[in-house]
Design an enzyme around this catalytic site. Structure first.
Site, PDB file in Angstrom:
ATOM      1  N   ASP A  87      -8.440  20.111 -12.501  1.00 15.57           N
ATOM      2  CA  ASP A  87      -8.679  18.807 -13.109  1.00 15.57           C
ATOM      3  C   ASP A  87      -8.298  18.938 -14.581  1.00 15.57           C
ATOM      4  O   ASP A  87      -8.984  19.600 -15.352  1.00 15.57           O
ATOM      5  CB  ASP A  87     -10.157  18.419 -12.935  1.00 15.57           C
ATOM      6  CG  ASP A  87     -10.465  17.025 -13.483  1.00 15.57           C
ATOM      7  OD1 ASP A  87      -9.774  16.579 -14.419  1.00 15.57           O
ATOM      8  OD2 ASP A  87     -11.415  16.393 -12.974  1.00 15.57           O
ATOM      9  N   ARG A 107       0.826  -1.219   0.000  1.00 18.46           N
ATOM     10  CA  ARG A 107       0.000   0.000   0.000  1.00 18.46           C
ATOM     11  C   ARG A 107       0.857   1.265   0.000  1.00 18.46           C
ATOM     12  O   ARG A 107       0.389   2.349  -0.323  1.00 18.46           O
ATOM     13  CB  ARG A 107      -0.969  -0.006   1.190  1.00 18.46           C
ATOM     14  CG  ARG A 107      -1.945   1.132   1.154  1.00 18.46           C
ATOM     15  CD  ARG A 107      -3.186   1.012   2.068  1.00 18.46           C
ATOM     16  NE  ARG A 107      -3.126   0.023   3.096  1.00 18.46           N
ATOM     17  CZ  ARG A 107      -2.612   0.221   4.323  1.00 18.46           C
ATOM     18  NH1 ARG A 107      -2.107   1.385   4.656  1.00 18.46           N
ATOM     19  NH2 ARG A 107      -2.615  -0.757   5.208  1.00 18.46           N
ATOM     20  N   TYR A 123     -16.890  18.054 -13.577  1.00 20.98           N
ATOM     21  CA  TYR A 123     -17.238  16.640 -13.738  1.00 20.98           C
ATOM     22  C   TYR A 123     -18.295  16.273 -12.696  1.00 20.98           C
ATOM     23  O   TYR A 123     -18.165  16.582 -11.507  1.00 20.98           O
ATOM     24  CB  TYR A 123     -15.992  15.760 -13.568  1.00 20.98           C
ATOM     25  CG  TYR A 123     -16.296  14.297 -13.566  1.00 20.98           C
ATOM     26  CD1 TYR A 123     -16.758  13.662 -14.713  1.00 20.98           C
ATOM     27  CD2 TYR A 123     -16.158  13.538 -12.403  1.00 20.98           C
ATOM     28  CE1 TYR A 123     -17.061  12.314 -14.705  1.00 20.98           C
ATOM     29  CE2 TYR A 123     -16.454  12.190 -12.397  1.00 20.98           C
ATOM     30  CZ  TYR A 123     -16.908  11.587 -13.543  1.00 20.98           C
ATOM     31  OH  TYR A 123     -17.212  10.244 -13.528  1.00 20.98           O
ATOM     32  N   LYS A 182      -8.936   8.113 -18.700  1.00 18.60           N
ATOM     33  CA  LYS A 182      -9.269   8.734 -19.984  1.00 18.60           C
ATOM     34  C   LYS A 182      -8.036   8.765 -20.895  1.00 18.60           C
ATOM     35  O   LYS A 182      -7.566   7.728 -21.294  1.00 18.60           O
ATOM     36  CB  LYS A 182      -9.864  10.120 -19.730  1.00 18.60           C
ATOM     37  CG  LYS A 182     -10.909  10.142 -18.588  1.00 18.60           C
ATOM     38  CD  LYS A 182     -12.185   9.396 -18.921  1.00 18.60           C
ATOM     39  CE  LYS A 182     -13.111   9.191 -17.716  1.00 18.60           C
ATOM     40  NZ  LYS A 182     -13.515  10.387 -17.006  1.00 18.60           N
TER      41      LYS A 182
HETATM   42  C1  LIG Z   1     -13.931  10.657 -15.648  1.00 20.45           C
HETATM   43  C2  LIG Z   1     -13.554  11.925 -14.988  1.00 20.45           C
HETATM   44  C3  LIG Z   1     -13.256  11.958 -13.622  1.00 20.45           C
HETATM   45  C4  LIG Z   1     -13.388  10.743 -12.722  1.00 20.45           C
HETATM   46  O1  LIG Z   1     -12.422   9.783 -13.015  1.00 20.45           O
HETATM   47  P1  LIG Z   1     -12.651   8.199 -12.772  1.00 20.45           P
HETATM   48  O2  LIG Z   1     -11.355   7.624 -13.232  1.00 20.45           O
HETATM   49  O3  LIG Z   1     -13.837   7.809 -13.592  1.00 20.45           O
HETATM   50  O4  LIG Z   1     -12.899   8.022 -11.322  1.00 20.45           O
HETATM   51  C5  LIG Z   1     -12.837  13.164 -13.070  1.00 20.45           C
HETATM   52  N1  LIG Z   1     -12.749  14.287 -13.839  1.00 20.45           N
HETATM   53  C6  LIG Z   1     -13.043  14.282 -15.145  1.00 20.45           C
HETATM   54  C7  LIG Z   1     -12.920  15.547 -15.925  1.00 20.45           C
HETATM   55  C8  LIG Z   1     -13.451  13.110 -15.774  1.00 20.45           C
HETATM   56  O5  LIG Z   1     -13.767  13.131 -17.076  1.00 20.45           O
END
Ligand SMILES: *Cc1c(COP(=O)(O)O)cnc(C)c1O
Length: 361
Positions: A172, A50, A101, A197
């Site tokens: 983000d 961890r 998001y 993504k």
């Molecule tokens: C998908 C997404 C998230 C969340 O990420 P996960 O890997 O699905 O938990 C956060 N911010 C943005 C802009 C996203 O597109």
């Protein structure tokens, strides 16, 4: 690449390919191996699974160098978001985009409903209003472009105002990737990614990343990850590392395709509005025929896949308001399109065939 070479001088595409590799020594593998380990022989730095893993370290090295900071990998993007939001003190004010998001907005609402913090959701394109909101904030959360409204924030101006007010700034950076935007260079304190993504890029894993150039913040975040345990799987970290090797090619091609499709879609009579920020591989269209037309479109294509998520090599799209949790200010007929790396004419033909049936007769 040897660990001691001056990677700062290298271009991002070179970093994407060369960072996070074993040293160039006889019989060393070119690629960082997958180290499946729950525990390590005592006496070293790692001790337990961890707290660290050599495969995480490699992927963190690549993302950290691309963003210009030190990276911590998480089990998902939202695990990273939760860890960062958890840093604010009791009853602190957090400013965030109303079109951030969906999962981030839901986390803020959840924390607020339990009296943990106060969230002020703002129109991120109204820089003056955002700057005013910074005044008594502890944390300013930015997302630019926003998902799925594709709005752009003035990151540098808002960051300066937030710092003046003593607030931390988080961006983000999932949509832009570090190839199109490096917020830490604008003074931002923390960058968050859904590596699910573009960084992973093949729609086959979930992972998150949190990056900061502030050593103290890094130590705090590492401590929270150790304690809360939202660590990535080793295979997921390795797949993200493999995906990162082609990040620059994938983003470049997706952007080229998206730019061209945005131009062509704007001329089609079934499309009421095209939202494209001018960079990146995501665009949104608002169907002239509203929700029904949007639903029809997502069911009538052969190449475009009706699916949520984004940033993979394959083109996907969805009507965002099919989710009950999506903001009511997002148009009912808005379809978010994640443009892949296929041939742009094939993608266009597939769309046009479906769109023409909406305007026929
Ligand atoms: C998908 C997404 C998230 C969340 O990420 P996960 O890997 O699905 O938990 C956060 N911010 C943005 C802009 C996203 O597109």
């Amino acid at each position: 690449m040897p660990a001691d070479s001056p990677s700062n001088a290298l271009k991002p595409s070179t970093v994407a390919v060369t960072a996070g590799r074993p040293p160039h020594e006889p019989d060393a593998p070119l690629n960082t191996p997958i180290t499946m380990a729950a525990t390590y022989v005592a006496g070293g730095d790692l001790e337990y699974g961890r707290y660290g893993n050599p495969t995480w370290t490699a992927v963190e090295d690549v993302i950290g160098q691309l963003e210009g900071g030190r990276c911590l990998a998480f089990s998902s993007g939202l695990a990273g978001v939760a860890t960062v939001l958890d840093l604010v003190g009791r009853d602190a004010k957090v400013v965030a985009p109303r079109h951030a998001y969906n999962g981030t907005v839901m986390q803020l609402a959840d924390l607020e409903s339990r009296g943990r913090l106060r969230a002020e959701l703002v129109d991120i394109t109204d820089t003056e209003a955002v700057v005013r909101a910074c005044d008594d904030a502890a944390l300013v959360w930015l997302e630019s472009p926003t998902n799925p409204a594709l709005e752009i924030a003035d990151i540098a101006t808002i960051t300066a105002a937030a710092h003046e007010a003593g607030a931390y700034v988080v961006v983000d950076n999932t949509f832009a990737t570090p190839l199109l935007q490096t917020p830490l260079a604008d003074g931002v304190d923390v960058v968050v990614h859904s590596a699910t993504k573009y960084l992973g890029g093949h729609s086959d894993l979930l992972m998150g990343a949190v990056v900061t150039s502030d050593e103290e913040l890094y130590a705090v975040l590492k401590g929270r990850r150790d304690l809360l345990g939202a660590v990535p799987g080793t295979l997921e970290a390795w797949l993200t590392l493999r995906g990162l090797r082609t990040l620059h090619l994938r983003v470049e091609r997706a952007q080229q395709n998206a730019m061209e499709l945005a131009r062509r879609l704007a001329e089609h009579p079934a499309i009421g509005e095209v939202r494209y920020p001018g960079f990146g591989g995501i665009l949104a269209v608002v169907l002239a025929g509203g929700a029904m037309a949007a639903d029809l479109l997502t069911r009538k294509t052969r190449l475009w896949v009706h699916a949520t998520s984004l940033g993979g090599v394959e083109s996907t799209f969805e009507r965002r308001r099919r989710w009950k949790t999506e903001a009511a200010t997002i148009p009912d007929g808005l379809v978010r399109m994640s443009v892949g790396i296929e041939d742009v004419d094939d993608l266009w033909d597939d769309l046009v065939r479906a769109l023409d049936t909406l305007t026929a007769g």
